[in-house]
Design a protein around this motif. Structure first.
Motif, mmCIF file in Angstrom:
data_model
loop_
_atom_site.group_PDB
_atom_site.id
_atom_site.type_symbol
_atom_site.label_atom_id
_atom_site.label_comp_id
_atom_site.label_asym_id
_atom_site.label_seq_id
_atom_site.Cartn_x
_atom_site.Cartn_y
_atom_site.Cartn_z
ATOM 1 N N ARG A 78 1.065 -1.121 -0.072
ATOM 2 C CA ARG A 78 -0.093 0.026 -0.019
ATOM 3 C C ARG A 78 1.187 1.106 -0.036
ATOM 4 O O ARG A 78 1.804 1.223 0.637
ATOM 5 N N LEU A 79 0.435 2.205 -0.545
ATOM 6 C CA LEU A 79 1.046 3.513 -0.640
ATOM 7 C C LEU A 79 -0.126 4.511 -0.327
ATOM 8 O O LEU A 79 -1.072 4.525 -0.879
ATOM 9 N N ILE A 80 0.211 5.349 0.737
ATOM 10 C CA ILE A 80 -0.709 6.436 1.216
ATOM 11 C C ILE A 80 -0.127 7.801 1.315
ATOM 12 O O ILE A 80 1.078 7.903 1.860
ATOM 13 N N ALA A 81 -0.657 8.421 0.826
ATOM 14 C CA ALA A 81 -0.281 10.036 0.639
ATOM 15 C C ALA A 81 -1.141 10.898 1.201
ATOM 16 O O ALA A 81 -2.652 10.914 0.920
ATOM 17 N N GLY A 82 -1.154 11.728 2.360
ATOM 18 C CA GLY A 82 -2.053 12.376 3.112
ATOM 19 C C GLY A 82 -1.667 13.610 3.553
ATOM 20 O O GLY A 82 -0.514 13.784 4.041
ATOM 21 N N PHE A 83 -2.641 14.428 4.169
ATOM 22 C CA PHE A 83 -2.148 15.602 4.779
ATOM 23 C C PHE A 83 -3.386 16.299 5.781
ATOM 24 O O PHE A 83 -4.644 15.514 5.783
ATOM 25 N N SER A 84 -3.093 16.959 6.869
ATOM 26 C CA SER A 84 -4.003 17.745 7.514
ATOM 27 C C SER A 84 -4.518 19.099 7.167
ATOM 28 O O SER A 84 -3.287 19.871 7.032
ATOM 29 N N PRO A 85 -5.477 19.342 6.764
ATOM 30 C CA PRO A 85 -5.786 20.892 6.299
ATOM 31 C C PRO A 85 -5.216 22.037 7.490
ATOM 32 O O PRO A 85 -5.659 21.477 8.897
ATOM 33 N N LEU A 86 -4.453 23.173 7.252
ATOM 34 C CA LEU A 86 -4.351 23.934 8.181
ATOM 35 C C LEU A 86 -5.335 24.323 9.107
ATOM 36 O O LEU A 86 -5.117 24.508 10.295
ATOM 37 N N ARG A 87 -6.451 24.692 8.784
ATOM 38 C CA ARG A 87 -7.541 25.092 9.556
ATOM 39 C C ARG A 87 -8.333 23.973 10.517
ATOM 40 O O ARG A 87 -9.188 24.391 11.297
ATOM 41 N N LEU A 88 -8.102 22.842 10.010
ATOM 42 C CA LEU A 88 -8.731 21.763 10.741
ATOM 43 C C LEU A 88 -7.649 20.753 11.085
ATOM 44 O O LEU A 88 -7.393 19.612 10.460
ATOM 45 N N PRO A 89 -6.906 20.999 12.034
ATOM 46 C CA PRO A 89 -5.535 20.157 12.466
ATOM 47 C C PRO A 89 -5.941 18.832 12.778
ATOM 48 O O PRO A 89 -4.842 18.161 12.706
ATOM 49 N N ARG A 90 -7.241 18.468 13.281
ATOM 50 C CA ARG A 90 -7.385 17.085 13.783
ATOM 51 C C ARG A 90 -7.953 16.220 12.681
ATOM 52 O O ARG A 90 -8.144 15.110 13.143
ATOM 53 N N LEU A 91 -8.220 16.735 11.619
ATOM 54 C CA LEU A 91 -8.692 15.995 10.429
ATOM 55 C C LEU A 91 -7.525 15.839 9.561
ATOM 56 O O LEU A 91 -6.711 16.402 9.179
ATOM 57 N N ASP A 92 -7.704 14.462 8.844
ATOM 58 C CA ASP A 92 -6.710 14.009 7.887
ATOM 59 C C ASP A 92 -7.496 13.396 6.714
ATOM 60 O O ASP A 92 -8.525 12.826 6.855
ATOM 61 N N LEU A 93 -6.896 13.707 5.519
ATOM 62 C CA LEU A 93 -7.282 13.350 4.223
ATOM 63 C C LEU A 93 -6.126 12.650 3.750
ATOM 64 O O LEU A 93 -5.033 13.051 3.652
ATOM 65 N N ALA A 94 -6.433 11.630 2.891
ATOM 66 C CA ALA A 94 -5.434 10.991 2.135
ATOM 67 C C ALA A 94 -5.948 10.105 1.000
ATOM 68 O O ALA A 94 -7.371 9.892 0.626
ATOM 69 N N ALA A 95 -5.247 9.615 0.299
ATOM 70 C CA ALA A 95 -5.262 8.610 -0.970
ATOM 71 C C ALA A 95 -4.556 7.431 -0.772
ATOM 72 O O ALA A 95 -3.527 7.718 -0.364
ATOM 73 N N GLU A 96 -4.966 6.487 -1.071
ATOM 74 C CA GLU A 96 -4.357 5.267 -0.983
ATOM 75 C C GLU A 96 -4.462 4.227 -2.196
ATOM 76 O O GLU A 96 -5.178 4.608 -2.966
ATOM 77 N N PHE A 97 -3.111 3.740 -2.461
ATOM 78 C CA PHE A 97 -2.964 2.942 -3.879
ATOM 79 C C PHE A 97 -2.410 1.605 -3.370
ATOM 80 O O PHE A 97 -1.691 1.530 -2.353
#
Length: 188
Positions: free
Chosen positions: A62-81
Motif C-alpha cells: 500500500r502507498l498512502i499520501a495524506g495531509f491535515s488541512p491547516l484550519r482543521l488540524p485534527r482532520l486527516d485526508l489521504a489517498a491510498e493505492f
C-alpha cells in the motif's frame, strides 16, 4: 484514463493542496509514528506498508499520501493505492474446487480524525482485479471491478502504537482479500 495516471494525478493534486500540519509530532489517524516514507515541507505524509495475509496466499503493498488541512488540524485526508497478488487461493465455483491466481489494483480515499491519542479513519474506493484458474487449467478466467470499504483505529501510548483495521471487498470472487488486522508497534 488509466489507473496509474489517475493515481499520479490525484497525488499531484494532494501535494499542491496540502498545507503544513498543525502539530508536526502528531501522526495522521491512518499512519504509524515511525512508518513514514517521506514527510514533505508542505505537510504531506507519504507512507508505505507491505500487505501479507495470515494464510500466506496474498502479498502486496500500500502507498498512502495524506495531509491535515491547516484550519482543521485534527482532520486527516489521504489517498491510498494498493497492489495485491494472490497465488493458488482455494475457492469453489458451483460444485467444483479450484485453485485461483489473482492480481488486484485499487485506490481509495481516506478521511480520519484525531481525538487525543485516538485516531479513527474510514476509506472507500474501487479495486480492479483479474483472476485465472490454476487447477483445473482454464476453468475460470475472470476480471472485474469492485467497491472497497474499510474502517480503522490507531491508539498511541507513549511510544507504543496499536492499530486495528477492517477492509472489505464487495465481490464474492475477491472475498479472500477481506482483512481484519491488528498490530502493536514499539519503536526502539
Amino acid at each position: 484514463m488509466r489507473t496509474s495516471s489517475l493515481t499520479a494525478c490525484l497525488l499531484a493534486c494532494l501535494a499542491t493542496a496540502a498545507t503544513p500540519l498543525a502539530l508536526a509530532d502528531d501522526a495522521p489517524s491512518f499512519a504509524g509514528k515511525d512508518s513514514d516514507l517521506m514527510r514533505l515541507d508542505n505537510g504531506m505524509v507519504i507512507e508505505g506498508r507491505d500487505i501479507e495475509t495470515p494464510d500466506g496466499y496474498t502479498s502486496g503493498f500500500r502507498l498512502i499520501a495524506g495531509f491535515s488541512p491547516l484550519r482543521l488540524p485534527r482532520l486527516d485526508l489521504a489517498a491510498e493505492f494498493s497492489y495485491r497478488e494472490s497465488d493458488e487461493v482455494p475457492t469453489r465455483m458451483g460444485d467444483n474446487s479450484l485453485l485461483v491466481n489473482s492480481v488486484s489494483l485499487g485506490g481509495s480515499l481516506m478521511a480520519g480524525v484525531r481525538i487525543g491519542r485516538l485516531g479513527l479513519y474510514a476509506k472507500s474506493g474501487v479495486a480492479g482485479w483479474e483472476g485465472d484458474a490454476v487447477i483445473p487449467r482454464d476453468a475460470l478466467n475472470t476480471a472485474g471491478t469492485t467497491r472497497v470499504t474499510g474502517l480503522g483505529a490507531r491508539m498511541e501510548f507513549n511510544q507504543l502504537v496499536s492499530r486495528l483495521e477492517f477492509e472489505e471487498f464487495d465481490a464474492s470472487d475477491m472475498s479472500h482479500l477481506n482483512l481484519f488486522t491488528a498490530s502493536l508497534h514499539y519503536p526502539f
